[in-house]
Design an enzyme around this catalytic site. Sequence first.
Site: not given
Length: 341
Positions: A63, A66, A112-113, A175, A247, A268, A297
């Site tokens: 991420g 990329k 939200r790539m 994802s 995530t 995170g 995290g």
Amino acid sequence: MSYQLARQFLFRLPAEASHNISLKMLKMADNAGMLGMFMPQMYSRPVELMGITFPNAVGLAAGLDKNGDYIDGLSKLGFGFIEVGTVTPKPQDGNPPPRLFRLEERSAIINRMGFNNYGVDYMTERLRKKKYGGVIGVNVGKNKDTPAEEAASDYIACINKVYPYASYITINISSPNTPGLRALQFGDSLRSMLQEIKDCQERMNQQHGRYVPFVVKIAPDMSDDEVHMVARTLLDYNMDGAIATNTTLSREGVESLAHGKEQGGLSGAPLTKRSTHVVKELCVALEGRIPVIASGGVMSAQDAVDKVRAGAKLVQVYSGLIYRGPVLVREAAEAIGGLDG
């Protein structure tokens, strides 16, 4: 200039602009030969896993890079391994900006790539030209416009291109930013896809005379029963490893913050506890038969240790690197290296 000073400047910028500038600065510093002057020597405590020797147990999660543009610079930050991607067969723009948000009060990021990348042909060329000779993982995904029932063809198209250059390949089915992707984690969809991917792995092994391990990256937003169900399927198809986790869609603890309700995946500090729980459940379900790489995290050395004590063999960082800088990599590697056994 220390990372904390640089962060003060970078965090004044929009998150995606800060991301891009940071990587370009890293590349410039590497090209100028400056990184070796400021970065401590990589902590070495080798880990043998999946037939690969990892110099230490702390890697970079997919991420951040990329397209594989920054591998050589990132390799100077002390990582035991680097994972690039997610890459798809065709280039795609991803979702429209703004699509990356910092939640500084909680040391968190929402993105939200949408798998924005230059495509697998570009990635393959970057892998071919890299100077870094260490462990490199390549995270592969499907294009947004590819129907879920045809997803395997996208993964295989990427695998066919990157296989000669990858130490391991990650199958990203978790994802939250590609419609329908997470449905591939369950039932017949997962079984059918893994069968095709394993068949591809065997063909590539015969063609190149080199076995490249395949690992599957899973989401944190599953019940314990669902984690065990996925684990059984991974075992049934002899996958080489798993990454837990991607995530989360949860907004627990961040709902009231600016950007806390933005769509996308949360990473995170708010993900730490949930991700570690999934690692533990997955390791129990896998019975030690295939290894787990923990991601999600890892914000401190203690977080990394907790993942290993939950059963993980390696850990990956991303958001922790953004908030803490390269010091986290060495702290985490030393802490894991100091564990008994």
